[in-house]
Design a protein around this motif. Structure first.
Motif, PDB file in Angstrom:
ATOM      1  N   LEU A 103       2.859  -4.308   3.397  1.00  0.00           N
ATOM      2  CA  LEU A 103       4.228  -3.482   3.521  1.00  0.00           C
ATOM      3  C   LEU A 103       3.677  -2.148   2.913  1.00  0.00           C
ATOM      4  CD1 LEU A 103       7.220  -3.525   2.779  1.00  0.00           C
ATOM      5  CD2 LEU A 103       6.872  -4.086   0.493  1.00  0.00           C
ATOM      6  N   VAL A 104       3.706  -1.316   3.704  1.00  0.00           N
ATOM      7  CA  VAL A 104       3.821   0.175   3.204  1.00  0.00           C
ATOM      8  C   VAL A 104       4.814   1.009   2.850  1.00  0.00           C
ATOM      9  CG1 VAL A 104       2.955   2.399   4.484  1.00  0.00           C
ATOM     10  CG2 VAL A 104       2.066   0.015   5.335  1.00  0.00           C
ATOM     11  N   MET A 105       4.700   1.495   1.557  1.00  0.00           N
ATOM     12  CA  MET A 105       5.729   2.391   0.891  1.00  0.00           C
ATOM     13  C   MET A 105       5.432   3.895   1.019  1.00  0.00           C
ATOM     14  SD  MET A 105       6.626  -0.521  -2.195  1.00  0.00           S
ATOM     15  CE  MET A 105       8.197   0.736  -2.746  1.00  0.00           C
ATOM     16  N   HIS A 154      -4.345   1.079  -3.000  1.00  0.00           N
ATOM     17  CA  HIS A 154      -4.197   2.267  -2.081  1.00  0.00           C
ATOM     18  C   HIS A 154      -5.303   2.138  -1.050  1.00  0.00           C
ATOM     19  CE1 HIS A 154      -6.512   3.515  -5.718  1.00  0.00           C
ATOM     20  NE2 HIS A 154      -7.320   4.110  -4.725  1.00  0.00           N
ATOM     21  N   ASP A 155      -6.215   1.159  -1.335  1.00  0.00           N
ATOM     22  CA  ASP A 155      -7.591   1.006  -0.577  1.00  0.00           C
ATOM     23  C   ASP A 155      -7.115  -0.037   0.580  1.00  0.00           C
ATOM     24  OD1 ASP A 155      -9.757   0.399   0.633  1.00  0.00           O
ATOM     25  OD2 ASP A 155     -10.983   0.273  -1.328  1.00  0.00           O
ATOM     26  N   VAL A 187       0.928  -1.245  -0.124  1.00  0.00           N
ATOM     27  CA  VAL A 187       0.056   0.088   0.123  1.00  0.00           C
ATOM     28  C   VAL A 187       0.738   1.177   0.007  1.00  0.00           C
ATOM     29  CG1 VAL A 187      -2.020  -1.015   1.170  1.00  0.00           C
ATOM     30  CG2 VAL A 187      -0.169   0.087   2.615  1.00  0.00           C
ATOM     31  N   GLY A 188       0.229   2.274  -0.417  1.00  0.00           N
ATOM     32  CA  GLY A 188       0.778   3.731  -0.484  1.00  0.00           C
ATOM     33  C   GLY A 188       0.227   4.485  -1.417  1.00  0.00           C
ATOM     34  N   GLU A 189       0.530   5.675  -1.243  1.00  0.00           N
ATOM     35  CA  GLU A 189      -0.068   6.807  -2.508  1.00  0.00           C
ATOM     36  C   GLU A 189       0.608   6.550  -3.829  1.00  0.00           C
ATOM     37  OE1 GLU A 189      -0.555  10.991  -0.084  1.00  0.00           O
ATOM     38  OE2 GLU A 189       1.266   9.872   0.589  1.00  0.00           O
ATOM     39  N   SER A 190      -0.139   7.251  -4.678  1.00  0.00           N
ATOM     40  CA  SER A 190       0.293   7.306  -6.077  1.00  0.00           C
ATOM     41  C   SER A 190       1.757   7.626  -5.917  1.00  0.00           C
ATOM     42  CB  SER A 190      -0.424   7.803  -7.055  1.00  0.00           C
ATOM     43  OG  SER A 190      -1.861   7.524  -6.967  1.00  0.00           O
ATOM     44  N   LEU A 231      -9.247   6.622   6.210  1.00  0.00           N
ATOM     45  CA  LEU A 231     -10.166   5.656   5.814  1.00  0.00           C
ATOM     46  C   LEU A 231     -11.409   5.564   6.720  1.00  0.00           C
ATOM     47  CD1 LEU A 231     -10.278   2.916   4.388  1.00  0.00           C
ATOM     48  CD2 LEU A 231      -9.581   1.532   6.694  1.00  0.00           C
ATOM     49  N   PRO A 232     -12.527   5.876   5.882  1.00  0.00           N
ATOM     50  CA  PRO A 232     -13.881   5.992   6.749  1.00  0.00           C
ATOM     51  C   PRO A 232     -14.093   4.574   7.531  1.00  0.00           C
ATOM     52  CG  PRO A 232     -14.075   6.568   4.458  1.00  0.00           C
ATOM     53  CD  PRO A 232     -12.815   5.885   4.632  1.00  0.00           C
TER      54      PRO A 232
END
Length: 381
Positions: free
Chosen positions: A244-246, A231-232, A58-61, A276-277
């Protein structure tokens, strides 16, 4: 569930034992030369993937998620500079030629791309493309056997009336059905590893759930390891074992799903969770956003890349980029100088009370501009 085994005329490939290490990535680095300098897209990614295990990245664009997997698959342009190691069942993938990789891709390791419409050829039926995925690796399989296999695959991923749909063209299927066809192609030869690159993008929630269910079935049927890039965080929570968070091309936290969601030790991870809601929160509860934008991967300034957006930053964050350090004995690791201070913290505790530090952002922008100027001077010399 239909039988989806591949006939190879007696030449059966060993599937190994669940829990065996099937993919080992070590210190993977990817850079792209540009007119303005070298873009360090991936910086030191390391992980192990075991048979039957699912890993969420996961991670932002722009954090390097997709580039990491494209490097493993050998799908990056020739100008990409790749170092490190990626071993599939002990065999090195990096450095192999296209002909060697073509014998591996689709057979031992498969990839599900983000947009199924561009992944499928519009002038061939989905059955033709499914059969091609089988026969290119097993040429002794007859056309009738391949067709039967295609129908079984379409049925396995939940496509209704597979006997008719096998002769349909991609444009005749909905977005969710096209994505399921791509999943079927990925699982056609019982691969050891399936990489899914944001497979639910642009799908509504109902279809998203169906596609994820099909992906789970694919993993269970062929006992494959799964890498789910997204990213979700909601998708990650329900469909992966480890996370794994990048950020800025580098892993900043890694652990089990429970560790990442209930015991995060990196401010960026806390920020993602706060954005995250949640169904168990009050309806009027505001989300906790992460202010600012990710840094440019060209001429990164020294120190922690998350520093301009981090409310906890201190002087050391501007000087030393933190390494991944263990959080207890379980394998949970975090790249933060102050990870011990985050124990028991909620996203609101870190982000809500502190606004974006615009002075730090300006300082980092100045440092980036200075680095770019020095680079330009060196090139002129």
């Amino acid at each position: 569930m239909s039988n989806i085994s591949v006939s190879t005329n007696g030449a059966k490939r060993s599937t190994g034992t669940k829990g065996d290490v099937v993919l080992e990535v070590n210190d993977l680095n990817v850079s792209f030369p540009t007119d303005d300098g070298l873009v360090h897209a991936v910086r030191g990614v390391t992980y192990e993937l075991r048979r039957g295990q699912s890993l969420g990245i996961v991670g932002e664009s722009g954090s390097g998620k997709s580039v990491t997997s494209m490097a493993i698959m050998g799908l990056l342009p020739k100008t990409a500079q790749i170092t490190g190691s990626a071993r599939l069942e002990g065999d090195e993938l990096l450095g192999l030629g296209d002909a060697e990789l073509s014998r591996i891709r689709g057979k031992k390791i498969s990839m599900i791309f983000q947009d199924p419409l561009t992944s499928l050829n519009p002038v061939y039926t989905v059955g033709f493309q499914l059969a091609e995925a089988v026969r290119v690796h097993y040429p002794d399989v007859s056309k009738s056997e391949a067709r039967t296999r295609c129908i079984d695959l379409l049925d396995s991923v939940g496509i209704p009336n597979p006997q008719q749909r096998v002769d349909a063209y991609p444009h005749e299927l909905s977005g969710g059905m096209r994505q399921r066809v791509v999943i079927a192609i990925a699982m056609a030869n019982n691969p050891d590893v399936i990489i899914a690159d944001e497979p639910t993008t642009a799908l509504d929630v109902t279809v998203q759930a169906q596609v994820l269910e099909a992906l789970e079935k694919a993993r269970e049927e062929v006992n494959a390891a799964l890498i789910l890039i997204t990213h979700d965080l909601g998708v990650i929570a329900g469909h992966t074992d480890d996370v794994l968070v990048m950020y800025a091309g580098k892993p900043v936290e890694q652990g089990t799903v429970d560790e990442i969601f209930y015991e995060p030790r990196m401010p960026y991870t806390l920020g993602l969770i706060g954005s995250l809601p949640r169904m168990d929160e009050d309806r009027n509860q505001r989300l906790t956003p992460v202010h600012g934008t990710p840094p440019s991967m060209l001429n990164l300034p020294p120190g922690c890349p998350f520093r301009p957006r981090c409310p906890m930053h201190q002087d050391i964050c501007a000087e030393v980029e933190p390494d991944l350090m263990p959080i207890g004995p379980t394998g949970h690791v975090s790249a933060c100088h102050f990870s011990d201070q985050l124990e028991g913290k909620a996203p609101d505790d870190v982000f809500a009370a502190v606004a974006t530090d615009l002075s730090v952002e300006a300082e980092v922008e100045a440092a980036e501009a200075e680095a770019a100027a020095l680079h330009a001077q060196e090139e002129e010399k």
